[in-house]
Design a protein around this motif. Structure first.
Motif, PDB file in Angstrom:
ATOM      1  N   ILE A   2       0.841  -1.203   0.000  1.00 32.36           N
ATOM      2  CA  ILE A   2       0.000   0.000   0.000  1.00 32.36           C
ATOM      3  C   ILE A   2       0.872   1.247   0.000  1.00 32.36           C
ATOM      4  O   ILE A   2       0.615   2.217  -0.726  1.00 32.36           O
ATOM      5  N   GLN A  26       1.002   4.184  -2.895  1.00 34.37           N
ATOM      6  CA  GLN A  26       0.796   5.589  -2.528  1.00 34.37           C
ATOM      7  C   GLN A  26       2.007   6.434  -2.925  1.00 34.37           C
ATOM      8  O   GLN A  26       1.846   7.592  -3.360  1.00 34.37           O
ATOM      9  N   TYR A  27       3.198   5.859  -2.803  1.00 36.94           N
ATOM     10  CA  TYR A  27       4.409   6.581  -3.221  1.00 36.94           C
ATOM     11  C   TYR A  27       4.331   6.933  -4.709  1.00 36.94           C
ATOM     12  O   TYR A  27       4.647   8.061  -5.106  1.00 36.94           O
ATOM     13  N   LEU A  45       1.645   7.273  -6.583  1.00 35.87           N
ATOM     14  CA  LEU A  45       0.623   8.310  -6.767  1.00 35.87           C
ATOM     15  C   LEU A  45       1.136   9.682  -6.323  1.00 35.87           C
ATOM     16  O   LEU A  45       0.943  10.686  -7.016  1.00 35.87           O
ATOM     17  N   ASP A  46       1.781   9.711  -5.162  1.00 31.33           N
ATOM     18  CA  ASP A  46       2.315  10.977  -4.648  1.00 31.33           C
ATOM     19  C   ASP A  46       3.399  11.547  -5.560  1.00 31.33           C
ATOM     20  O   ASP A  46       3.640  12.763  -5.565  1.00 31.33           O
ATOM     21  N   PHE A  48      -7.915   2.556  -2.980  1.00 31.21           N
ATOM     22  CA  PHE A  48      -7.537   3.315  -4.175  1.00 31.21           C
ATOM     23  C   PHE A  48      -8.686   3.301  -5.190  1.00 31.21           C
ATOM     24  O   PHE A  48      -8.593   2.678  -6.248  1.00 31.21           O
TER      25      PHE A  48
END
Length: 311
Positions: A123, A127-128, A130-131, A158
């Motif tokens: 997860i 997220q990394y 996406l960021d 997500f």
């Protein structure tokens, strides 16, 4: 792949990554996730992601990436080189979970098993991406635990991203195969060049596969088990193989707990407890330790001063 951030302190976890290709910030992208080193008692577990535009899927497939477990070390290294050279459209990131991180997580007071650690790591890597601005529309994951539940969990976290979780996804989806190769290459390099923080002299590198049922691995564990301090940090001491060796070969230590306070433990050993000094009147006393004598000054009910001898 620069491993120096992890090698500087291999007792903690570390994230490594490539540059984010510009095209991954403007085109719809797919991302694959896989891990290397889940089962061994030695060394870290490495989670890897690879991502590229959906339009490059066929190009990735033609590079002949495959499940890293079916490839030789030389083949994996060669394919990783090709993946790294495709930096105009393909990016990767790794989370290296040190043996120490794995074991302390699994043995903490609140239950936190390897599956939970794996899920949270995956997860975190999604997220990394996406960021970092990667325009993810598809995520493919090699399952940990029941695939349907894991897929549902990721889909809720997500929304708007199509999540596919499958057993053996590394043999089904080239983007997961690519992630598998990145993770496996990183783990192999870390294990081969492990920097032992402990003073062990010239360490025998013939520890076999690192899996608990490997006779060479068991022999290595036995060789480097300190009966008092346990194993070097290269070992996942939460694994049952390691714990059994410590129980059988290590020095027995009695820990005072809630059922037996310091005074009772001292009485059991026919010694005076440190707690005996806490209620004493102000003044000087002396405590005899096995290796030295320490001066204890009871300043008041809230303050105790212990003066250790100088060399």
């Amino acid at each position: 792949m620069d491993l120096s951030p992890f090698e500087t302190d291999n007792s903690v976890s570390c994230r490594l990554s490539s540059q984010i290709p510009d095209v991954c910030r403007t085109e719809d992208c797919c991302l694959g996730i896989d891990e290397a080193g889940r089962g061994p008692v030695l060394g870290p577990m490495v989670y890897g992601i690879c991502f590229c535009p959906v339009s490059k899927k066929q190009e990735l497939k033609e590079s002949k990436v495959a499940d890293s477990k079916t490839l030789s070390e030389a083949e994996r290294e060669n394919l990783f080189q090709k993946l790294d050279e495709a930096k105009s459209y393909l990016g990767w990131a790794l989370q290296i979970l040190s043996p120490n991180t794995i074991s302390t997580s699994m043995l903490q007071r609140t239950k936190y098993n390897l599956n939970a650690l794996s899920h949270d790591t995956a997860i975190g890597l999604i997220q990394y991406a996406l960021d970092s601005g990667v325009q993810l529309t598809e995520v493919f994951v090699d399952t940990v635990g029941p695939a349907e539940k894991y897929e549902e969990k990721l889909s809720k976290l997500f929304p708007g991203i199509k999540v596919t979780v499958r057993p053996k996804a590394d043999s089904l989806f080239p983007i997961v195969s690519a992630a598998s190769i990145c993770a496996k290459v990183a783990r192999d390099r870390v294990v081969k060049g492990w920097n032992f923080a402990e003073d062990l002299g010239e360490v025998d590198a013939d520890y076999g596969s690192g899996y608990p049922n490997d006779p060479k691995t068991k022999a290595w564990l036995l060789k480097y088990l300190d009966p008092v301090f346990g194993f070097p940090q290269f070992v996942r001491f939460s694994w049952s193989t390691a714990q059994t060796l410590i129980d059988n070969k290590g020095v027995t230590v009695h820990w005072d707990d809630d059922d037996e306070d310091g005074e009772k433990a001292a009485q059991r050993q026919n010694n005076r407890s440190m707690l005996a000094y806490f209620g004493a009147s102000a003044g000087d006393s002396w405590i005899v330790f096995p290796q030295f004598i320490a001066k204890v000054e009871i300043a008041n009910e809230d303050r105790i001063i212990i003066e250790l001898p100088t060399k």
